[in-house]
Write a protein that holds these residues in place. Structure first.
Motif, PDB file in Angstrom:
ATOM      1  N   GLN A 121       0.841  -1.190   0.000  1.00 38.26           N
ATOM      2  CA  GLN A 121       0.000   0.000   0.000  1.00 38.26           C
ATOM      3  C   GLN A 121       0.882   1.248   0.000  1.00 38.26           C
ATOM      4  O   GLN A 121       2.026   1.213   0.420  1.00 38.26           O
ATOM      5  N   ARG A 157      -4.764   1.167 -10.653  1.00 35.35           N
ATOM      6  CA  ARG A 157      -5.628   2.293 -10.999  1.00 35.35           C
ATOM      7  C   ARG A 157      -6.858   2.222 -10.096  1.00 35.35           C
ATOM      8  O   ARG A 157      -7.541   1.208 -10.064  1.00 35.35           O
ATOM      9  N   LEU A 200      -7.101   7.433 -10.479  1.00 37.98           N
ATOM     10  CA  LEU A 200      -5.866   7.701  -9.759  1.00 37.98           C
ATOM     11  C   LEU A 200      -4.949   6.499  -9.926  1.00 37.98           C
ATOM     12  O   LEU A 200      -5.336   5.380  -9.588  1.00 37.98           O
ATOM     13  N   GLU A 201      -3.759   6.714 -10.491  1.00 34.40           N
ATOM     14  CA  GLU A 201      -2.751   5.655 -10.556  1.00 34.40           C
ATOM     15  C   GLU A 201      -1.889   5.775  -9.318  1.00 34.40           C
ATOM     16  O   GLU A 201      -1.281   6.820  -9.081  1.00 34.40           O
ATOM     17  N   THR A 202      -1.826   4.706  -8.517  1.00 36.60           N
ATOM     18  CA  THR A 202      -1.035   4.763  -7.299  1.00 36.60           C
ATOM     19  C   THR A 202       0.396   4.328  -7.572  1.00 36.60           C
ATOM     20  O   THR A 202       0.668   3.514  -8.458  1.00 36.60           O
ATOM     21  N   SER A 203       1.299   4.881  -6.807  1.00 37.45           N
ATOM     22  CA  SER A 203       2.723   4.574  -6.916  1.00 37.45           C
ATOM     23  C   SER A 203       2.965   3.107  -6.596  1.00 37.45           C
ATOM     24  O   SER A 203       2.204   2.478  -5.857  1.00 37.45           O
ATOM     25  N   VAL A 237      -1.647   8.143   0.379  1.00 43.02           N
ATOM     26  CA  VAL A 237      -2.205   9.074  -0.601  1.00 43.02           C
ATOM     27  C   VAL A 237      -3.003  10.133   0.146  1.00 43.02           C
ATOM     28  O   VAL A 237      -3.713   9.827   1.105  1.00 43.02           O
ATOM     29  N   SER A 289       2.064   8.755  -6.889  1.00 45.80           N
ATOM     30  CA  SER A 289       0.661   8.582  -7.264  1.00 45.80           C
ATOM     31  C   SER A 289       0.181   9.836  -7.979  1.00 45.80           C
ATOM     32  O   SER A 289       0.561  10.949  -7.629  1.00 45.80           O
ATOM     33  N   ARG A 290      -0.681   9.657  -9.008  1.00 46.05           N
ATOM     34  CA  ARG A 290      -1.153  10.821  -9.762  1.00 46.05           C
ATOM     35  C   ARG A 290      -2.507  10.523 -10.395  1.00 46.05           C
ATOM     36  O   ARG A 290      -2.829   9.381 -10.703  1.00 46.05           O
ATOM     37  N   SER A 303      -0.912  -0.373  -3.823  1.00 51.35           N
ATOM     38  CA  SER A 303       0.132   0.207  -4.670  1.00 51.35           C
ATOM     39  C   SER A 303       0.102  -0.385  -6.071  1.00 51.35           C
ATOM     40  O   SER A 303      -0.275  -1.535  -6.275  1.00 51.35           O
ATOM     41  N   SER A 327      -3.852  15.578  -5.933  1.00 47.86           N
ATOM     42  CA  SER A 327      -3.336  14.501  -5.070  1.00 47.86           C
ATOM     43  C   SER A 327      -1.943  14.923  -4.626  1.00 47.86           C
ATOM     44  O   SER A 327      -1.216  15.548  -5.362  1.00 47.86           O
TER      45      SER A 327
END
Length: 117
Positions: free
Chosen positions: A4, A59, A88-91, A7, A100-101, A56, A116
């Motif tokens: 995880q 999407r 949101l795409e998580t790192s 965010v 994340s972005r 993590s 974010s």
């Protein structure tokens, strides 16, 4: 917790006193699209924020939900009419990896000042 990433989702908006802003989405931390289980954002002035941990490297689809006292909820999404889900795409959670972005927030920057961090 492994797998995880932390965010923080922020939105700058004015809503009526007593109303709430929630994040409802495709993962359990955001209610798995069940409004009763959605994550409540915290307000400081006009800035609403939610700090949470999300899976993590995935999407996550979500919408912001404005919940007035005793009234009908308003769903805020992306695109024309706000009907599309925000994405949101998580790192992947590794040093040096992209953070994340949001990849789909068309229309939301103007509507709610979504970001974010």
């Amino acid at each position: 917790m492994e797998g995880q990433v932390a965010v923080r989702i922020k939105a700058k908006t004015k809503i009526a006193y007593g109303e709430e802003l929630l994040v409802c989405g495709s993962v359990p931390q955001l209610g798995s699209w069940k409004l009763n289980d959605a994550a409540l954002m915290q307000c400081q002035g006009e800035v609403w924020s939610l700090a949470t941990r999300l899976p993590s490297g995935v999407r996550v689809e979500l919408k912001l939900v404005q919940r007035p006292q005793g009234g009908q909820v308003l769903w805020h999404g992306a695109g024309p009419g706000g009907n599309a889900n925000l994405v949101l795409e998580t790192s992947i959670g590794r040093v040096g990896a992209q953070g994340s972005r949001f990849v789909s927030i068309e229309g939301m920057r103007q509507q709610l000042g979504l970001d974010s961090a």
